[in-house]
Scaffold this active site. Structure first.
Site, PDB file in Angstrom:
ATOM      1  N   GLU A 116      76.208  57.363  29.593  1.00 59.65           N
ATOM      2  CA  GLU A 116      76.252  58.645  28.877  1.00 59.65           C
ATOM      3  C   GLU A 116      76.014  59.836  29.798  1.00 59.65           C
ATOM      4  O   GLU A 116      75.679  60.926  29.331  1.00 59.65           O
ATOM      5  CB  GLU A 116      75.221  58.653  27.733  1.00 59.65           C
ATOM      6  CG  GLU A 116      75.349  57.521  26.734  1.00 59.65           C
ATOM      7  CD  GLU A 116      76.622  57.547  25.892  1.00 59.65           C
ATOM      8  OE1 GLU A 116      77.477  58.430  26.134  1.00 59.65           O
ATOM      9  OE2 GLU A 116      76.770  56.676  25.026  1.00 59.65           O
ATOM     10  N   HIS A 139      68.325  60.763  24.889  1.00 53.67           N
ATOM     11  CA  HIS A 139      69.153  60.126  23.852  1.00 53.67           C
ATOM     12  C   HIS A 139      68.493  58.828  23.430  1.00 53.67           C
ATOM     13  O   HIS A 139      67.965  58.083  24.271  1.00 53.67           O
ATOM     14  CB  HIS A 139      70.551  59.849  24.411  1.00 53.67           C
ATOM     15  CG  HIS A 139      71.368  58.908  23.573  1.00 53.67           C
ATOM     16  ND1 HIS A 139      71.747  59.208  22.277  1.00 53.67           N
ATOM     17  CD2 HIS A 139      71.872  57.672  23.833  1.00 53.67           C
ATOM     18  CE1 HIS A 139      72.457  58.187  21.800  1.00 53.67           C
ATOM     19  NE2 HIS A 139      72.542  57.244  22.716  1.00 53.67           N
ATOM     20  N   HIS A 141      68.082  55.796  19.749  1.00 54.89           N
ATOM     21  CA  HIS A 141      68.653  55.231  18.518  1.00 54.89           C
ATOM     22  C   HIS A 141      67.552  55.013  17.469  1.00 54.89           C
ATOM     23  O   HIS A 141      67.293  53.876  17.098  1.00 54.89           O
ATOM     24  CB  HIS A 141      69.318  53.880  18.815  1.00 54.89           C
ATOM     25  CG  HIS A 141      70.359  53.880  19.892  1.00 54.89           C
ATOM     26  ND1 HIS A 141      70.784  52.727  20.545  1.00 54.89           N
ATOM     27  CD2 HIS A 141      71.084  54.886  20.437  1.00 54.89           C
ATOM     28  CE1 HIS A 141      71.715  53.017  21.430  1.00 54.89           C
ATOM     29  NE2 HIS A 141      71.915  54.330  21.404  1.00 54.89           N
ATOM     30  N   HIS A 210      75.084  56.238  15.339  1.00 61.65           N
ATOM     31  CA  HIS A 210      74.757  55.885  16.725  1.00 61.65           C
ATOM     32  C   HIS A 210      73.333  56.313  17.099  1.00 61.65           C
ATOM     33  O   HIS A 210      72.520  55.475  17.472  1.00 61.65           O
ATOM     34  CB  HIS A 210      75.778  56.503  17.691  1.00 61.65           C
ATOM     35  CG  HIS A 210      75.558  56.128  19.115  1.00 61.65           C
ATOM     36  ND1 HIS A 210      76.561  55.742  19.975  1.00 61.65           N
ATOM     37  CD2 HIS A 210      74.423  56.076  19.851  1.00 61.65           C
ATOM     38  CE1 HIS A 210      76.048  55.458  21.150  1.00 61.65           C
ATOM     39  NE2 HIS A 210      74.747  55.649  21.102  1.00 61.65           N
TER      40      HIS A 210
HETATM   41  P1  13P Z   1      73.423  52.950  28.839  1.00 62.56           P
HETATM   42  O1  13P Z   1      72.792  51.599  28.964  1.00 62.56           O
HETATM   43  O2  13P Z   1      74.683  53.082  29.635  1.00 62.56           O
HETATM   44  O3  13P Z   1      72.420  54.061  29.113  1.00 62.56           O
HETATM   45  O4  13P Z   1      73.889  53.123  27.316  1.00 62.56           O
HETATM   46  C1  13P Z   1      72.978  53.035  26.265  1.00 62.56           C
HETATM   47  C2  13P Z   1      73.379  53.870  25.116  1.00 62.56           C
HETATM   48  O5  13P Z   1      72.535  54.256  24.342  1.00 62.56           O
HETATM   49  C3  13P Z   1      74.802  54.236  24.935  1.00 62.56           C
HETATM   50  O6  13P Z   1      74.938  55.267  24.028  1.00 62.56           O
HETATM   51 ZN    ZN Z   2      73.310  55.327  22.564  1.00 67.67          ZN
END
Ligand code: 13P
Ligand code: ZN
Length: 271
Positions: A116, A139, A141, A210
């Site tokens: 990302e 970022h 989840h 996401h």
């Molecule tokens: P990466 O492992 O490449 O950081 O990806 C994790 C992720 O949250 C993708 O949106």
């Molecule tokens: Zn992600």
């Protein structure tokens, strides 16, 4: 040269990734963080003339030439960062061509920065044009934020109103509301550009089905923004499917915003 494992920024990356994992925001390799570091500070720990290898980024980050970031590695698990910082994190500098990253430290197994990176660096560029002190893009989840995007329209006004209405602090913490992207393929320049576009108006951007992006001058600020959204989403979903007898009214939301003197997004309220 000081030992990089003692650097405050490295310790804070370890503490934050562990904390986020503990909260369930970063299953497996989910989530990524980038932190724009102070060049002089990094120079206390690393020889800035020693580039371990170069890695193409696939997009133009001319505005960040010479800037140094610590970035989580792609495919790496947040739960493992503290035990092996150099294997799971990297310190990169944007090279003079604007499209190459120079690895100064980390990614010791031959890995590279998060998939990302476009969303991170494009968001850094936008946020720094608004607030030159912005340094963090985060970022993750978080459970309730993701679940919320299943049941509320993928619309900024709709999602912001739900978050504001169920928890009094929400409008104080994120008075501008939250930006929302529809579902998109992740890890692409396209989602990076769309995220950065939203970052012109919001410090929080929800990716439907996401996760979420937050930003800030400090790790605490970015973390606190996401934490508050996640808490409000949790409150909403804990009560969802039950009769909702009380929500904070639009007049009450305006009163809280005025008491705390925050510039809230007026068009999200019906006053
Ligand atoms: P990466 O492992 O490449 O950081 O990806 C994790 C992720 O949250 C993708 O949106
Ligand atoms: Zn992600």
């Amino acid at each position: 040269m000081k030992d990089i494992l003692t650097a405050p920024f490295l310790k804070e990356m370890c503490a934050t990734t562990a904390n986020m994992y503990r909260l369930g925001w970063d299953e497996r390799n989910g989530g990524n963080i980038s932190w724009l570091l102070d060049t002089d500070e990094v120079g206390e720990y690393l020889d800035l003339n020693h580039v371990i290898r170069t890695i193409p980024t696939g997009f133009d980050a001319t505005a960040l030439i010479g800037r140094i970031f610590i970035v989580t590695g792609t495919g790496k698990y947040f739960k493992n960062v503290t035990d092996d910082p150099a294997g799971n994190l990297g310190i990169i500098r944007i090279a003079q061509d604007g499209t190459t990253a120079e690895l100064l430290w980390g990614y010791t197994d031959g890995g590279q920065f998060t998939s990302e990176l476009p969303a991170h660096l494009m968001s850094h560029i936008v946020r720094r044009s608004i607030d030159p002190d912005n340094r963090i893009i985060m970022h993750c989840h978080p459970d309730y934020t993701l679940a919320l995007t299943q049941v509320v329209p993928a619309d900024e006004r709709a999602i912001t109103r739900v978050l504001w209405q169920v928890m009094t602090e929400s409008i104080v913490v994120f008075p501008e509301g939250v930006g929302v992207l529809p579902w998109m393929v992740c890890g692409t320049n396209e989602i990076g550009e769309a995220t950065a576009e939203k970052m012109k108006d919001y410090r929080l951007v929800v990716w439907t089905l996401h996760g979420i992006y937050g930003c800030g001058k400090t790790m605490d600020e970015a973390f606190g923004l996401i934490e508050t959204v996640e808490k409000a989403a949790k409150m909403y979903l804990l009560a969802a499917a039950k009769p909702q007898l009380n929500v904070i009214t639009d007049a009450q939301l305006a009163a809280v915003a005025e008491r705390f003197n925050v510039n809230y997004r007026k068009e999200f309220l019906d006053l």
